[in-house]
Design a protein around this motif. Structure first.
Motif, short mmCIF file in Angstrom:
data_model
loop_
_atom_site.label_atom_id
_atom_site.label_comp_id
_atom_site.label_asym_id
_atom_site.label_seq_id
_atom_site.Cartn_x
_atom_site.Cartn_y
_atom_site.Cartn_z
N GLY A 1 104.47 -4.47 -28.44
CA GLY A 1 105.15 -3.24 -28.83
C GLY A 1 104.30 -2.28 -29.65
O GLY A 1 104.70 -1.13 -29.83
N ARG A 2 103.15 -2.73 -30.16
CA ARG A 2 102.29 -1.84 -30.95
C ARG A 2 101.63 -0.80 -30.06
O ARG A 2 101.24 -1.09 -28.93
CB ARG A 2 101.17 -2.61 -31.65
CG ARG A 2 101.60 -3.55 -32.73
CD ARG A 2 100.42 -4.28 -33.36
NE ARG A 2 99.61 -4.91 -32.32
CZ ARG A 2 98.28 -4.94 -32.32
NH1 ARG A 2 97.59 -4.41 -33.29
NH2 ARG A 2 97.63 -5.52 -31.33
N TRP A 3 101.49 0.40 -30.58
CA TRP A 3 100.73 1.45 -29.91
C TRP A 3 99.33 1.44 -30.51
O TRP A 3 99.16 1.38 -31.73
CB TRP A 3 101.38 2.81 -30.14
CG TRP A 3 102.62 2.99 -29.32
CD1 TRP A 3 103.89 2.63 -29.67
CD2 TRP A 3 102.70 3.54 -28.01
NE1 TRP A 3 104.76 2.93 -28.65
CE2 TRP A 3 104.06 3.51 -27.63
CE3 TRP A 3 101.76 4.07 -27.12
CZ2 TRP A 3 104.49 3.98 -26.39
CZ3 TRP A 3 102.20 4.55 -25.89
CH2 TRP A 3 103.55 4.49 -25.54
N LEU A 4 98.30 1.46 -29.64
CA LEU A 4 96.91 1.44 -30.10
C LEU A 4 96.13 2.61 -29.53
O LEU A 4 96.40 3.07 -28.41
CB LEU A 4 96.23 0.13 -29.68
CG LEU A 4 96.76 -1.15 -30.29
CD1 LEU A 4 96.00 -2.36 -29.73
CD2 LEU A 4 96.67 -1.13 -31.81
N LEU A 5 95.14 3.07 -30.29
CA LEU A 5 94.21 4.09 -29.82
C LEU A 5 93.37 3.47 -28.71
O LEU A 5 92.79 2.41 -28.90
CB LEU A 5 93.30 4.54 -30.98
CG LEU A 5 94.01 5.15 -32.18
CD1 LEU A 5 93.05 5.30 -33.34
CD2 LEU A 5 94.66 6.47 -31.83
N THR A 6 93.29 4.15 -27.56
CA THR A 6 92.64 3.57 -26.40
C THR A 6 91.49 4.42 -25.90
O THR A 6 90.42 3.90 -25.60
CB THR A 6 93.67 3.33 -25.28
OG1 THR A 6 94.72 2.51 -25.83
CG2 THR A 6 93.07 2.62 -24.10
N ALA A 7 91.68 5.72 -25.81
CA ALA A 7 90.62 6.64 -25.39
C ALA A 7 90.80 7.91 -26.21
O ALA A 7 91.83 8.57 -26.09
CB ALA A 7 90.69 6.94 -23.91
N CYS A 8 89.82 8.23 -27.05
CA CYS A 8 89.99 9.32 -28.01
C CYS A 8 88.80 10.25 -28.01
O CYS A 8 87.66 9.83 -27.89
CB CYS A 8 90.19 8.75 -29.41
SG CYS A 8 91.54 7.56 -29.51
N GLN A 9 89.08 11.54 -28.18
CA GLN A 9 88.08 12.59 -28.28
C GLN A 9 88.38 13.35 -29.56
O GLN A 9 89.46 13.93 -29.68
CB GLN A 9 88.14 13.52 -27.08
CG GLN A 9 87.27 14.76 -27.19
CD GLN A 9 85.81 14.47 -26.91
OE1 GLN A 9 85.50 13.74 -25.99
NE2 GLN A 9 84.93 15.04 -27.70
N ASN A 10 87.48 13.32 -30.51
CA ASN A 10 87.67 14.04 -31.76
C ASN A 10 86.89 15.35 -31.66
O ASN A 10 85.67 15.34 -31.59
CB ASN A 10 87.18 13.20 -32.93
CG ASN A 10 87.66 13.71 -34.25
OD1 ASN A 10 88.42 14.68 -34.30
ND2 ASN A 10 87.24 13.09 -35.31
#
Length: 134
Positions: free
Chosen positions: A119-128
């Motif tokens: 059920g946890r949401w995790l950062l998977t593909a990120c662009q800062n």
């Protein structure tokens, strides 16, 4: 309220908590709290274009730069928009603001987050991405 809309509202609330934890980890310059938010196979591109693939690479970079970051705890992250790509994957547009004495900068990160089996949401593909003032 339908079960689907209740579920969607809970997901949006969980995503907001995820972004709030990103903010907290940045305010306190806490690499371990930040890294706990990532999927093990995540991809991260920094605001300066450095591509980091996998939690080991993201961890090595984060442990080096976050504790030495120049802001003095004055950073905020706000969810600007959530687009569900499918029920367990969402694109999250974030408004990021850094406030230093006499200086303010802004970022516009995009986080693709995924809901895990627990059920946890995790950062998977990120662009800062930094925002350049006009």
């Amino acid at each position: 309220m339908t079960t689907e809309s209740t579920s969607r509202a809970a997901d949006i609330e969980a995503i907001n908590r995820l972004v709030a934890t990103v903010e907290h980890s940045q305010q306190h310059k806490d690499p371990e709290e930040f890294l706990a938010l990532f999927h093990p196979d995540a991809i991260w591109t920094t605001a300066h274009g450095k591509v980091l693939i996998g939690l080991d690479a993201i961890g090595e970079f984060t442990r080096k730069v976050l504790p030495a970051a120049s802001w003095d705890g004055q950073v905020s992250y706000q969810v600007a928009h959530v687009l569900f790509i499918r029920p367990d994957v969402a694109a999250v547009k974030v408004r990021q603001r850094y406030l230093s004495p006499g200086e303010e900068s802004e970022g516009a990160p995009l986080y693709v987050v995924s809901r895990q089996a627990d059920g946890r949401w995790l950062l998977t593909a990120c662009q800062n991405t930094g925002v350049v003032a006009d």
